[in-house]
Design a protein around this motif. Structure first.
Motif, PDB file in Angstrom:
ATOM      1  N   UNK A  50     -63.648 -29.087  -5.651  1.00  0.00           N
ATOM      2  CA  UNK A  50     -63.991 -29.673  -6.953  1.00  0.00           C
ATOM      3  C   UNK A  50     -63.390 -28.874  -8.098  1.00  0.00           C
ATOM      4  N   UNK A  51     -63.092 -29.574  -9.174  1.00  0.00           N
ATOM      5  CA  UNK A  51     -62.462 -28.929 -10.327  1.00  0.00           C
ATOM      6  C   UNK A  51     -63.376 -27.864 -10.926  1.00  0.00           C
ATOM      7  N   UNK A  52     -64.677 -28.117 -10.925  1.00  0.00           N
ATOM      8  CA  UNK A  52     -65.610 -27.137 -11.493  1.00  0.00           C
ATOM      9  C   UNK A  52     -65.602 -25.849 -10.686  1.00  0.00           C
ATOM     10  N   UNK A  53     -65.582 -25.965  -9.356  1.00  0.00           N
ATOM     11  CA  UNK A  53     -65.558 -24.780  -8.506  1.00  0.00           C
ATOM     12  C   UNK A  53     -64.247 -24.014  -8.688  1.00  0.00           C
ATOM     13  N   UNK A  54     -63.166 -24.746  -8.842  1.00  0.00           N
ATOM     14  CA  UNK A  54     -61.868 -24.089  -9.037  1.00  0.00           C
ATOM     15  C   UNK A  54     -61.831 -23.350 -10.371  1.00  0.00           C
ATOM     16  N   UNK A  55     -62.362 -23.988 -11.411  1.00  0.00           N
ATOM     17  CA  UNK A  55     -62.369 -23.351 -12.725  1.00  0.00           C
ATOM     18  C   UNK A  55     -63.273 -22.126 -12.740  1.00  0.00           C
ATOM     19  N   UNK A  56     -64.427 -22.213 -12.060  1.00  0.00           N
ATOM     20  CA  UNK A  56     -65.344 -21.072 -12.021  1.00  0.00           C
ATOM     21  C   UNK A  56     -64.722 -19.891 -11.295  1.00  0.00           C
ATOM     22  N   UNK A  57     -64.053 -20.156 -10.175  1.00  0.00           N
ATOM     23  CA  UNK A  57     -63.417 -19.067  -9.432  1.00  0.00           C
ATOM     24  C   UNK A  57     -62.250 -18.488 -10.217  1.00  0.00           C
ATOM     25  N   UNK A  58     -61.501 -19.329 -10.906  1.00  0.00           N
ATOM     26  CA  UNK A  58     -60.383 -18.830 -11.705  1.00  0.00           C
ATOM     27  C   UNK A  58     -60.871 -17.904 -12.815  1.00  0.00           C
ATOM     28  N   UNK A  59     -61.996 -18.293 -13.441  1.00  0.00           N
ATOM     29  CA  UNK A  59     -62.569 -17.443 -14.490  1.00  0.00           C
ATOM     30  C   UNK A  59     -63.125 -16.148 -13.906  1.00  0.00           C
ATOM     31  N   UNK A  60     -63.735 -16.239 -12.717  1.00  0.00           N
ATOM     32  CA  UNK A  60     -64.294 -15.044 -12.082  1.00  0.00           C
ATOM     33  C   UNK A  60     -63.203 -14.034 -11.744  1.00  0.00           C
ATOM     34  N   UNK A  61     -62.039 -14.520 -11.332  1.00  0.00           N
ATOM     35  CA  UNK A  61     -60.939 -13.634 -10.954  1.00  0.00           C
ATOM     36  C   UNK A  61     -60.084 -13.230 -12.154  1.00  0.00           C
ATOM     37  N   UNK A  62     -60.374 -13.790 -13.321  1.00  0.00           N
ATOM     38  CA  UNK A  62     -59.610 -13.446 -14.512  1.00  0.00           C
ATOM     39  C   UNK A  62     -58.263 -14.127 -14.603  1.00  0.00           C
ATOM     40  N   UNK A  63     -58.025 -15.151 -13.785  1.00  0.00           N
ATOM     41  CA  UNK A  63     -56.739 -15.832 -13.785  1.00  0.00           C
ATOM     42  C   UNK A  63     -56.627 -16.879 -14.882  1.00  0.00           C
ATOM     43  N   UNK A  64     -57.739 -17.120 -15.606  1.00  0.00           N
ATOM     44  CA  UNK A  64     -57.695 -18.079 -16.713  1.00  0.00           C
ATOM     45  C   UNK A  64     -57.268 -17.424 -18.021  1.00  0.00           C
ATOM     46  N   UNK A  65     -57.136 -16.110 -18.026  1.00  0.00           N
ATOM     47  CA  UNK A  65     -56.760 -15.400 -19.245  1.00  0.00           C
ATOM     48  C   UNK A  65     -55.251 -15.467 -19.466  1.00  0.00           C
ATOM     49  N   UNK A  66     -54.802 -15.260 -20.704  1.00  0.00           N
ATOM     50  CA  UNK A  66     -53.352 -15.246 -20.962  1.00  0.00           C
ATOM     51  C   UNK A  66     -52.650 -14.177 -20.118  1.00  0.00           C
ATOM     52  N   UNK A  67     -51.370 -14.413 -19.893  1.00  0.00           N
ATOM     53  CA  UNK A  67     -50.613 -13.535 -19.001  1.00  0.00           C
ATOM     54  C   UNK A  67     -50.560 -12.109 -19.529  1.00  0.00           C
ATOM     55  N   UNK A  68     -50.425 -11.952 -20.839  1.00  0.00           N
ATOM     56  CA  UNK A  68     -50.304 -10.597 -21.380  1.00  0.00           C
ATOM     57  C   UNK A  68     -51.612  -9.825 -21.242  1.00  0.00           C
ATOM     58  N   UNK A  69     -52.751 -10.529 -21.284  1.00  0.00           N
ATOM     59  CA  UNK A  69     -54.034  -9.857 -21.066  1.00  0.00           C
ATOM     60  C   UNK A  69     -54.173  -9.440 -19.600  1.00  0.00           C
ATOM     61  N   UNK A  70     -53.773 -10.323 -18.682  1.00  0.00           N
ATOM     62  CA  UNK A  70     -53.798  -9.969 -17.255  1.00  0.00           C
ATOM     63  C   UNK A  70     -52.895  -8.768 -16.991  1.00  0.00           C
ATOM     64  N   UNK A  71     -51.727  -8.751 -17.638  1.00  0.00           N
ATOM     65  CA  UNK A  71     -50.798  -7.630 -17.450  1.00  0.00           C
ATOM     66  C   UNK A  71     -51.381  -6.325 -17.982  1.00  0.00           C
ATOM     67  N   UNK A  72     -52.057  -6.412 -19.146  1.00  0.00           N
ATOM     68  CA  UNK A  72     -52.690  -5.218 -19.706  1.00  0.00           C
ATOM     69  C   UNK A  72     -53.788  -4.678 -18.804  1.00  0.00           C
ATOM     70  N   UNK A  73     -54.604  -5.579 -18.251  1.00  0.00           N
ATOM     71  CA  UNK A  73     -55.643  -5.147 -17.312  1.00  0.00           C
ATOM     72  C   UNK A  73     -55.025  -4.525 -16.061  1.00  0.00           C
ATOM     73  N   UNK A  74     -53.943  -5.131 -15.581  1.00  0.00           N
ATOM     74  CA  UNK A  74     -53.280  -4.614 -14.382  1.00  0.00           C
ATOM     75  C   UNK A  74     -52.758  -3.205 -14.608  1.00  0.00           C
ATOM     76  N   UNK A  75     -52.074  -2.981 -15.731  1.00  0.00           N
ATOM     77  CA  UNK A  75     -51.536  -1.645 -16.007  1.00  0.00           C
ATOM     78  C   UNK A  75     -52.654  -0.632 -16.253  1.00  0.00           C
ATOM     79  N   UNK A  76     -53.703  -1.061 -16.948  1.00  0.00           N
ATOM     80  CA  UNK A  76     -54.809  -0.147 -17.201  1.00  0.00           C
ATOM     81  C   UNK A  76     -55.476   0.317 -15.918  1.00  0.00           C
ATOM     82  N   UNK A  77     -55.737  -0.619 -15.011  1.00  0.00           N
ATOM     83  CA  UNK A  77     -56.335  -0.243 -13.729  1.00  0.00           C
ATOM     84  C   UNK A  77     -55.378   0.612 -12.906  1.00  0.00           C
TER      85      UNK A  77
END
Length: 336
Positions: A50-77
């Motif tokens: 279901x679309x709701x389950x997919x959206x919830x998991x995407x938000x939980x994993x942080x994949x719904x955020x902009x690419x530059x924010x994901x990259x910043x989190x990746x480098x910080x970790x």
């Protein structure tokens, strides 16, 4: 190097470049994973979720955020030494790598040692009798082993020695009927320690039996590189002026070769050893998959198929760090 100070400057420059190389590699793999076809949500939930389950998991994993924010989190970790958690089993990436890396290191070290011994022996024997049958055989051996596709050679060896003859196991790292040795993760060392302390040598025998085919296949395929490198550089050294000068002083041929020509001929071989470590990773991927060897290259192949971003990123960064470290050490040894 002309002086210790020059050597220190050279080493400092190589060490300063290492973090830059790691940053470039980590950034490249981060971007390539995001632009490559496929979605980790599809790998985890399937395309019919279901679309709701997919959206919830995407938000939980942080994949719904902009690419530059994901990259910043990746480098910080990454700067904190945190490689994240695997998307498929929620296990820390460091733990997954810690379980798989010893298997790959054990396979790679044994294969590299075999490649060096066989390759240097073949190359040296060809120089001892140039333009003879031994030299011709060494050339053909070097070209043949270098040209063979690793996956094809692995399947042929597996078919002959494991299926037809039944001498060795088809795959795996340890007999399924025995409990794997615990300790460092290097089964050879742990099994040897277990045999010495408790007399349980069946663990060491099982480890060696499972290691023979993958290590021999990978080692023999790499040995041609050492054979050709030593043969070419040793013949060039034997034709040099300083070797002729040593001969003119009445030194024996064995001393001329071992004390004057061989040390200089080994310098390019040391450089090739560092390069071989990088090619060892690529060859090990095919070998580990063919022999079901539970190493880091095998886990990388699984993670790519599952679109497990953190695991792929962590494995690539660790492999890159190992290659950079080996390269720096080899450069230092050659400079010394």
């Amino acid at each position: 190097m002309s002086s210790p100070r020059a050597l220190v400057r050279y080493l400092a420059a190589r060490l300063a470049l290492a973090p830059v190389m790691l940053w470039l590699i980590a950034s490249l793999v981060f971007l390539l994973l995001r632009v490559a076809p496929g979605d980790p949500i599809d790998a985890l939930l399937g395309t019919r979720a279901p679309a709701a389950a997919r959206a919830a998991l995407r938000a939980q994993l942080g994949l719904d955020q902009p690419l530059w924010i994901q990259y910043g989190h990746f480098l910080g970790h990454l700067l904190r030494g945190d490689l994240g958690q695997s998307l498929t089993n929620q296990e820390p990436v460091r733990a997954v790598i810690g379980q798989s890396l010893p298997a790959s290191l054990e396979l790679g070290i044994v294969a590299l040692a075999l490649a060096a011994v066989v390759g240097l022996a073949v190359g040296f024997s060809g120089v001892a009798r140039p333009e003879g049958k031994v030299d011709l055989g060494g050339r053909l051996y070097g070209i043949g082993t270098y040209a063979l596709p690793p996956f094809w050679a692995a399947m042929v060896v597996q078919l002959v020695f494991a299926v037809w003859l039944g001498w060795l196991p088809v795959g795996g790292r340890f007999p399924p009927t025995l409990l794997p040795p615990t300790g460092s993760g290097f089964y050879l060392l742990d099994s040897l320690r277990l045999g010495i302390s408790q007399g349980q040598w069946q663990s060491l025998a099982g480890t060696v039996r499972h290691l023979v085919l993958p290590a021999s296949t990978l080692g023999l395929l790499l040995s041609g590189i050492f054979a050709n490198a030593l043969r070419l550089n040793l013949r060039r050294a034997l034709d040099s002026d300083y070797v002729e000068a040593a001969r003119s002083r009445g030194l024996g041929e064995a001393r001329v070769v071992l004390r004057h020509a061989l040390p200089n001929a080994l310098l390019p071989v040391l450089t090739i050893t560092g390069i071989t470590v990088a090619s060892l990773i690529g060859g090990a991927l095919l070998i580990e998959v063919t022999y079901s060897w539970p190493g880091i290259a095998f886990r990388l192949q699984e993670a790519i198929g599952q679109r497990d971003y953190p695991l792929v990123q962590g494995i690539v960064v660790v492999i890159a760090a190992l290659v950079v470290a080996v390269t720096v050490v080899v450069d230092l040894v050659v400079a010394l």
